[in-house]
Scaffold this motif. Structure first.
Motif, short mmCIF file in Angstrom:
data_model
loop_
_atom_site.label_atom_id
_atom_site.label_comp_id
_atom_site.label_asym_id
_atom_site.label_seq_id
_atom_site.Cartn_x
_atom_site.Cartn_y
_atom_site.Cartn_z
N ASN A 133 0.85 -1.19 0.00
CA ASN A 133 0.00 0.00 0.00
C ASN A 133 0.89 1.24 0.00
O ASN A 133 2.04 1.21 0.47
CB ASN A 133 -1.01 0.00 1.16
CG ASN A 133 -0.34 0.21 2.49
OD1 ASN A 133 0.14 1.30 2.78
ND2 ASN A 133 -0.30 -0.85 3.30
N LEU A 134 0.33 2.34 -0.52
CA LEU A 134 1.15 3.53 -0.78
C LEU A 134 1.71 4.15 0.49
O LEU A 134 2.84 4.63 0.51
CB LEU A 134 0.33 4.58 -1.55
CG LEU A 134 0.16 4.35 -3.04
CD1 LEU A 134 -0.75 5.42 -3.63
CD2 LEU A 134 1.50 4.36 -3.77
N GLU A 135 0.91 4.13 1.58
CA GLU A 135 1.38 4.77 2.82
C GLU A 135 2.61 4.05 3.35
O GLU A 135 3.60 4.67 3.71
CB GLU A 135 0.27 4.75 3.90
CG GLU A 135 -0.91 5.65 3.62
CD GLU A 135 -1.88 5.05 2.61
OE1 GLU A 135 -1.83 3.81 2.38
OE2 GLU A 135 -2.66 5.80 2.01
N GLU A 136 2.54 2.72 3.39
CA GLU A 136 3.67 1.94 3.91
C GLU A 136 4.88 2.06 2.98
O GLU A 136 6.02 2.12 3.42
CB GLU A 136 3.28 0.46 4.07
CG GLU A 136 2.31 0.19 5.20
CD GLU A 136 2.85 0.64 6.55
OE1 GLU A 136 4.02 0.36 6.83
OE2 GLU A 136 2.10 1.30 7.30
N LEU A 137 4.59 2.09 1.68
CA LEU A 137 5.67 2.23 0.70
C LEU A 137 6.38 3.58 0.89
O LEU A 137 7.61 3.66 0.86
CB LEU A 137 5.09 2.14 -0.72
CG LEU A 137 6.08 2.09 -1.87
CD1 LEU A 137 6.92 0.82 -1.82
CD2 LEU A 137 5.37 2.19 -3.21
N GLN A 138 5.59 4.63 1.14
CA GLN A 138 6.17 5.95 1.37
C GLN A 138 7.03 5.96 2.63
O GLN A 138 8.11 6.53 2.65
CB GLN A 138 5.06 7.00 1.47
CG GLN A 138 5.62 8.41 1.66
CD GLN A 138 4.62 9.50 1.35
OE1 GLN A 138 3.43 9.22 1.16
NE2 GLN A 138 5.08 10.73 1.29
N LYS A 139 6.53 5.30 3.68
CA LYS A 139 7.32 5.23 4.92
C LYS A 139 8.66 4.57 4.66
O LYS A 139 9.69 5.01 5.15
CB LYS A 139 6.56 4.40 5.98
CG LYS A 139 5.57 5.23 6.78
CD LYS A 139 5.05 4.38 7.93
CE LYS A 139 3.68 4.85 8.34
NZ LYS A 139 2.93 3.87 9.09
N GLN A 140 8.63 3.49 3.88
CA GLN A 140 9.88 2.78 3.59
C GLN A 140 10.83 3.66 2.76
O GLN A 140 12.02 3.73 3.05
CB GLN A 140 9.58 1.48 2.84
CG GLN A 140 10.83 0.62 2.68
CD GLN A 140 10.49 -0.85 2.46
OE1 GLN A 140 9.50 -1.35 2.98
NE2 GLN A 140 11.33 -1.53 1.71
N ALA A 141 10.27 4.36 1.77
CA ALA A 141 11.12 5.23 0.94
C ALA A 141 11.70 6.38 1.78
O ALA A 141 12.85 6.78 1.58
CB ALA A 141 10.30 5.79 -0.23
#
Ligand code: SF4
Length: 219
Positions: A41-49
Motif C-alpha cells: 500500500n502507498l502509505e507503507e511504501l512511502q514510509k519505507q522510501a
C-alpha cells in the motif's frame, strides 16, 4: 526485487570495506536474508522510501520526494528527479517547472492537479540537478514500479528523456519519440518534453501542446 537485493549487497560490501576488509570469501546473504518485498500500500511504501539509504543520493537530500496525487489516478506523470524546491518541500514538481506542469494539467487537460499522480524516477535530489546515474535510477526504480502497480494508471506521461529511458529501457532521444504511444504493463506510455526543457526552449511548447491534446483524446 533483484535491483533492491543487489543494492543491499553492494551497501554491505562498502561497509565491510570501510571497516578494513580487503576481500570477502563468504556470501553476505544466505537463507535467512530479510524479506525484500515492498509494502502493498502507498502509505507503507512511502514510509519505507522516507527512510531509504540504498543509494548515494540519500547523503545529500533534505527530503525524500515520494510522489503525490490521486492514489487511483487514471493519469500519472513521471519526471526525472526532485530539484532544489522539491527537495526542500518534499513534494514533486513544485518549483518553476512544477508551475508549468500544473498549468498544462489544468489549462490543457482540464483536470485538477489533485486528479493525477506525480512522481519521479529517483526520489532524492541529485546534487546540482545532475541527471541520475544509472545505478541510482535502477536502485530507486522498484519504488516507482510499485507505485504504478498500486495506482494502476491507464496513461503514464513520461517527462523528458530520463523518465522515458528508465520506464522503457529504450534510449531513443526525446525529440524523436515524443508524442508516440507505447502500450506496456497494462498502461499506455506517452513521452513528452520535461517542463524544465520547455522553460528553456519555449518554441518546443507547440509540440508539447500537441502531445497534451493526444493525451486528452485518450482520457
Ligand atoms: S534515490 Fe531512491 S534508492 Fe536512492 S536513497 Fe533515495 S529513495 Fe533510496
Amino acid at each position: 526485487m533483484k535491483n533492491l537485493k543487489n543494492a543491499l549487497l553492494l551497501k554491505q560490501l562498502y561497509i565491510q570495506k570501510e571497516i578494513g576488509f580487503c576481500y570477502t570469501s563468504s556470501i553476505p546473504y544466505c537463507d535467512d536474508e530479510p524479506n525484500l518485498s515492498l509494502p502493498h500500500n502507498l502509505e507503507e511504501l512511502q514510509k519505507q522510501a522516507n527512510s531509504c539509504h540504498l543509494c548515494q543520493l540519500s547523503k545529500s537530500r533534505t527530503n525524500v520526494v515520494f510522489g503525490e496525487g490521486n492514489p487511483k489516478a487514471r493519469l500519472m506523470f513521471v519526471g526525472e528527479g526532485p530539484g532544489a524546491t522539491e527537495d526542500s518541500m518534499g513534494r514533486p514538481f513544485v518549483g518553476k517547472s512544477g508551475e508549468l506542469l500544473t498549468k498544462m494539467i489544468e489549462n490543457v487537460l482540464l483536470l485538477k492537479r489533485e486528479d493525477v499522480y506525480i512522481a519521479n524516477i529517483v526520489k532524492c535530489r541529485p546534487p546540482n540537478n545532475r541527471t541520475p546515474h544509472e545505478e541510482e535510477a535502477y536502485t530507486c526504480l522498484p519504488y516507482l514500479q510499485k507505485q504504478i502497480e498500486l495506482i494502476k494508471p491507464q496513461i503514464i506521461v513520461s517527462l523528458g528523456a530520463t523518465a522515458y529511458r528508465y520506464l522503457t529501457n529504450d534510449t531513443t532521444g526525446i525529440t524523436k519519440i515524443r508524442g508516440t504511444i507505447h502500450t506496456q504493463n497494462g498502461y499506455k506510455l506517452i513521452p513528452t518534453y520535461h517542463p524544465s526543457y520547455l522553460l528553456r526552449n519555449p518554441s518546443a511548447k507547440k509540440e508539447a501542446f500537441e502531445d497534451l491534446k493526444l493525451i486528452k483524446s485518450l482520457l
